[in-house]
Design an enzyme around this catalytic site. Structure first.
Site, mmCIF file in Angstrom:
data_model
loop_
_atom_site.group_PDB
_atom_site.id
_atom_site.type_symbol
_atom_site.label_atom_id
_atom_site.label_comp_id
_atom_site.label_asym_id
_atom_site.label_seq_id
_atom_site.Cartn_x
_atom_site.Cartn_y
_atom_site.Cartn_z
ATOM 1 N N HIS A 202 0.804 -1.227 0.000
ATOM 2 C CA HIS A 202 0.000 0.000 0.000
ATOM 3 C C HIS A 202 0.837 1.278 0.000
ATOM 4 C CE1 HIS A 202 1.096 -0.245 4.229
ATOM 5 N NE2 HIS A 202 0.789 1.033 4.326
HETATM 6 C C1 UD1 Z 1 -1.616 5.287 6.426
HETATM 7 C C2 UD1 Z 1 -0.254 5.650 7.037
HETATM 8 C C3 UD1 Z 1 0.737 4.529 6.786
HETATM 9 C C4 UD1 Z 1 0.189 3.196 7.257
HETATM 10 C C5 UD1 Z 1 -1.157 2.954 6.583
HETATM 11 C C6 UD1 Z 1 -1.759 1.654 7.032
HETATM 12 C C7 UD1 Z 1 0.359 8.039 6.992
HETATM 13 C C8 UD1 Z 1 1.179 9.057 6.320
HETATM 14 N N1 UD1 Z 1 0.291 6.841 6.394
HETATM 15 O O1 UD1 Z 1 -1.437 5.218 5.008
HETATM 16 O O2 UD1 Z 1 1.916 4.807 7.513
HETATM 17 O O3 UD1 Z 1 1.091 2.170 6.909
HETATM 18 O O4 UD1 Z 1 -2.029 4.035 6.949
HETATM 19 O O5 UD1 Z 1 -2.935 1.391 6.382
HETATM 20 O O6 UD1 Z 1 -0.201 8.314 8.022
HETATM 21 N N2 UD1 Z 1 -8.948 5.256 2.622
HETATM 22 C C9 UD1 Z 1 -10.188 4.664 2.596
HETATM 23 N N3 UD1 Z 1 -10.698 4.245 3.789
HETATM 24 C C10 UD1 Z 1 -10.060 4.408 4.976
HETATM 25 C C11 UD1 Z 1 -8.806 5.040 4.965
HETATM 26 C C12 UD1 Z 1 -8.266 5.447 3.788
HETATM 27 O O7 UD1 Z 1 -10.801 4.478 1.561
HETATM 28 O O8 UD1 Z 1 -10.594 3.994 6.022
HETATM 29 C C13 UD1 Z 1 -8.350 5.661 1.343
HETATM 30 C C14 UD1 Z 1 -8.624 7.100 1.000
HETATM 31 O O9 UD1 Z 1 -8.792 7.201 -0.376
HETATM 32 C C15 UD1 Z 1 -7.327 7.781 1.390
HETATM 33 C C16 UD1 Z 1 -6.294 6.715 1.117
HETATM 34 O O10 UD1 Z 1 -6.957 5.483 1.405
HETATM 35 O O11 UD1 Z 1 -7.116 8.956 0.700
HETATM 36 C C17 UD1 Z 1 -5.047 6.808 1.928
HETATM 37 O O12 UD1 Z 1 -5.354 6.887 3.322
HETATM 38 P P1 UD1 Z 1 -4.339 7.645 4.325
HETATM 39 O O13 UD1 Z 1 -4.814 7.488 5.727
HETATM 40 O O14 UD1 Z 1 -4.078 9.011 3.851
HETATM 41 O O15 UD1 Z 1 -2.982 6.868 4.115
HETATM 42 P P2 UD1 Z 1 -2.686 5.302 4.024
HETATM 43 O O16 UD1 Z 1 -2.194 5.005 2.676
HETATM 44 O O17 UD1 Z 1 -3.813 4.495 4.561
#
Ligand code: UD1
Length: 357
Positions: A202
């Protein structure tokens, strides 16, 4: 005040919440920042880890790093002003961790960081910036391994702030093993023990770039000819597969199964029975080391070098991936050992320090 926001935070807060609840004179208050909000990225973990409903939910949600961090800070400041905690405990390295540490410190509330001192030295990783900032403002630095102590000392942290307590993820993992053994997630997917590979990817460095993601899919299809694969897919990765029209061909592939992100217990069941894991996660490098499962980490570096030197983990580059999998299938992988204080008692050690504080 215990803060969690994203999937890898919940297993670090769970054991500490339980330990602190047992101490007279300490009343834990659980804040969920809402960085992750999907049921299978958040609520299912609270259930599997026996965490209560959060005392406060900040609804930070997704967005750019600045937006997400800023929303978390504004909401967390209000909660701190309302409830006046004596100590804020943050865990891991996600945006929520850094946002809440900085906010608390500016309100003159002492901050403790669980999983302090890990460094990848890779400033293109948002998590590395989060780690540096969080450790710089924290008053109590709880480290999972001695290399983390050294990193902190090199950066000028006074020794009296550093507490080597071990790896709290392993507390959750050990507690979950009996339940995970009773599950049969692998049979639900039609697998035999050790007869499949488990994939989780991811990180932006792997899944945000067209060419890289295409190359990964190609390599996975090639490996799946030798051994079937299961890929519980993170929302970020799924979105990018769709955007790049790579998802269609994988939907009903017989040997490369894509599934929703799994719950904690189901995922452990798959991880303890798999032939190998291919990942870019931090926590999974540690969990596979504890379980003695071969782990290939598709990254140039790791903030968890102990999993390379003592555990079952190896960093791998995409062109070498199929060859590394062949070595594992031929039984030519290192065995590794469990690092010191990865023993399920880390939360006890942290709680003892917090009680003194
Ligand atoms: C975040 C953490 C990463 C961790 C990962 C575990 C940061 C910078 N990154 O990355 O260190 O390894 O979590 O999963 O804090 N989204 C959904 N549903 C959710 C959450 C996210 O659909 O419940 C999608 C959204 O489109 C969002 C994208 O995933 O924009 C990324 O989510 P985000 O929390 O920004 O970063 P992660 O890639 O999950």
């Amino acid at each position: 005040m215990l803060v969690a926001g994203a999937r890898p935070n919940f297993m670090k807060v769970g054991p500490l919440y339980r330990q602190l609840s047992r101490h007279r004179g300490v009343k834990p208050f659980f804040v969920h920042t809402g960085q992750h909000y999907d049921y299978n990225m958040s609520e299912s973990f609270l259930q599997d880890l026996g965490l209560p409903k959060p005392d406060a939910f900040l609804d930070a949600g997704s967005g750019s790093h600045a937006e997400q961090t800023a929303r978390t800070m504004v909401a967390f400041e209000k909660i701190c002003l309302q409830t006046k905690p004596n100590l804020v405990v943050v865990v891991g390295d996600v945006n929520s961790t850094m946002a809440c540490a900085v906010t608390a410190k500016k309100l003159l509330i002492p901050v403790a960081h669980v999983e302090a001192g890990l460094r990848s030295r890779d400033m293109t990783m948002p998590e590395e910036i989060n780690r540096l900032v969080t450790d710089a403002v924290s008053d109590y630095l709880f480290t999972p391994s001695r290399d983390a102590d050294e990193n902190l000392k090199q950066e000028g942290a006074t020794t009296s702030k550093i507490y080597f307590v071990g790896n709290i993820m392993i507390d959750s993992l050990k507690a979950a093993l009996p339940k995970a053994r009773q599950k049969n997630a692998l049979a639900d997917f039609g697998f035999q023990p050790k007869g499949y590979g488990l994939i989780t990817l991811h990180r932006p460095s792997n899944v945000d770039l067209n060419e890289k993601l295409g190359g990964i899919v190609k390599a996975l299809l090639k490996i799946s000819l030798k051994i079937p694969l299961i890929f519980p897919i993170h929302p970020r990765t799924l979105k990018n597969l769709h955007n790049r029209r790579l998802a269609e061909g994988l939907k009903s592939h017989p040997r490369l199964k894509i599934t929703q992100p799994l719950g904690y217990i189901d995922f452990i069941n798959l991880m303890m029975n798999t032939c190998f894991v291919l990942t870019d996660s931090g926590g999974i490098q540690e969990e596979t080391t504890f379980l003695g499962v071969p782990c290939l980490t598709l990254r140039d570096n790791t903030e968890r070098p102990i999993t390379l030197t003592q555990g079952t983990n190896e960093l791998v580059k995409l062109p070498d991936l199929t060859e590394k999998v062949r070595l594992i299938l031929d039984g030519k992988w290192k065995h590794g050992k469990i690092p010191k204080y990865w023993d399920g008692k880390t939360a006890q050690r942290i709680a003892a320090v917090i009680r003194k504080i």
